[in-house]
Motif scaffolding. Structure first.
Motif, mmCIF file in Angstrom:
data_model
loop_
_atom_site.group_PDB
_atom_site.id
_atom_site.type_symbol
_atom_site.label_atom_id
_atom_site.label_comp_id
_atom_site.label_asym_id
_atom_site.label_seq_id
_atom_site.Cartn_x
_atom_site.Cartn_y
_atom_site.Cartn_z
ATOM 1 N N VAL A 11 0.854 -1.305 -0.047
ATOM 2 C CA VAL A 11 -0.081 -0.023 0.071
ATOM 3 C C VAL A 11 0.870 1.199 0.037
ATOM 4 O O VAL A 11 0.747 2.156 -0.882
ATOM 5 N N SER A 12 1.781 1.199 0.860
ATOM 6 C CA SER A 12 2.696 2.457 1.093
ATOM 7 C C SER A 12 3.694 2.727 0.013
ATOM 8 O O SER A 12 3.914 3.757 -0.466
ATOM 9 N N GLY A 13 4.159 1.590 -0.562
ATOM 10 C CA GLY A 13 5.061 1.591 -1.731
ATOM 11 C C GLY A 13 4.764 2.250 -2.998
ATOM 12 O O GLY A 13 5.296 3.319 -3.524
ATOM 13 N N PRO A 14 3.414 1.747 -3.351
ATOM 14 C CA PRO A 14 2.808 2.429 -4.751
ATOM 15 C C PRO A 14 2.426 3.866 -4.396
ATOM 16 O O PRO A 14 2.381 4.719 -5.273
ATOM 17 N N LEU A 15 1.984 4.177 -3.056
ATOM 18 C CA LEU A 15 1.704 5.718 -2.993
ATOM 19 C C LEU A 15 3.038 6.586 -3.166
ATOM 20 O O LEU A 15 2.859 7.449 -3.623
ATOM 21 N N ILE A 16 4.206 5.851 -2.287
ATOM 22 C CA ILE A 16 5.372 6.980 -2.601
ATOM 23 C C ILE A 16 5.579 6.533 -3.947
ATOM 24 O O ILE A 16 6.144 7.842 -4.663
ATOM 25 N N ALA A 17 5.617 5.503 -4.636
ATOM 26 C CA ALA A 17 5.764 5.658 -6.238
ATOM 27 C C ALA A 17 5.073 6.635 -7.050
ATOM 28 O O ALA A 17 5.527 7.344 -8.084
ATOM 29 N N MET A 18 3.805 6.922 -6.631
ATOM 30 C CA MET A 18 2.748 7.717 -7.397
ATOM 31 C C MET A 18 3.256 9.155 -6.907
ATOM 32 O O MET A 18 3.290 10.048 -8.022
ATOM 33 N N VAL A 19 3.748 9.549 -5.796
ATOM 34 C CA VAL A 19 4.025 10.862 -5.342
ATOM 35 C C VAL A 19 5.368 10.940 -6.312
ATOM 36 O O VAL A 19 5.593 12.363 -6.709
ATOM 37 N N MET A 20 6.425 10.264 -6.191
ATOM 38 C CA MET A 20 7.526 10.606 -6.983
ATOM 39 C C MET A 20 7.413 10.605 -8.376
ATOM 40 O O MET A 20 7.868 11.199 -8.934
ATOM 41 N N ALA A 21 6.497 10.095 -9.064
ATOM 42 C CA ALA A 21 6.205 9.913 -10.634
ATOM 43 C C ALA A 21 5.727 11.339 -10.754
ATOM 44 O O ALA A 21 6.169 12.036 -11.604
#
Length: 184
Positions: free
Chosen positions: A12-22
């Motif tokens: 859950v947290s990993g994809p959220l961080i990836a979305m913010v970074m994108a």
């Protein structure tokens, strides 16, 4: 509500961080908390004394909002969205910490033996000051902090960030396994 009160799993947290970074990469921004200290020093007038602090700080307002959000979010998370559960530490880690004088390993976010006002003495004050100076120097020497290099730098495939993150992990292993037992 129980799902919100417990730590979120990596998926859950990993994809959220990836979305913010994108999103940050798309808008040409970089993320890192230590760069905010530079911005705050510039706002405070440090540019009068050093060229390092002479830049248009208004371009970094968005990053100061990130810091404000982290402070507010951390307050909300610890006071209203926390179930006060003890951190699940390895039993060997708990026994090693107890042998160094840490009585309630994992019971609090930071050890009371170091960060409590009740236990403030010359040794703990010296540790905090020296540790803070080393972290501050290391952050500037490495060109950024752990969040900047490990999240922004690695996601944009920067080789210096990979080297810095490897150095962070080596330093952490040396501290945890060699220096911490000597200090406590």
């Amino acid at each position: 509500m129980e799902y919100i009160l417990n730590p979120w799993p990596w998926y859950v947290s990993g994809p959220l961080i990836a979305m913010v970074m994108a999103l940050l990469l798309y808008f040409g921004k970089t993320f890192g908390m230590s760069s905010n200290l530079k911005t705050l020093c510039t706002i405070g007038g440090a540019g009068k004394f050093s060229d390092f602090f002479r830049f248009n700080w208004k371009d970094q307002i968005w990053n100061l909002v990130v810091v404000l959000g982290a402070i507010i979010g951390g307050f909300i998370a610890t006071h209203y969205l926390s179930n006060d559960a003890v951190t699940n530490l390895n039993p060997q880690t708990i026994s090693e910490l107890q042998s160094m004088g840490f009585q309630n390993a994992g019971a609090t976010l930071v050890p009371n033996e170091v960060f409590s006002l009740d236990t403030l003495n010359t040794k703990s004050l010296l540790l905090l000051i020296v540790g803070g100076l080393l972290v501050g120097f290391g952050t500037r020497y490495a060109g950024g902090c752990t969040s900047g290099h490990a999240i922004t730098g690695l996601s944009s495939l920067q080789k210096p960030s990979l080297i810095a993150v490897i150095g962070f992990f080596i330093g952490g292993l040396i501290m945890a396994n060699l220096l911490l037992p000597l200090i406590f």
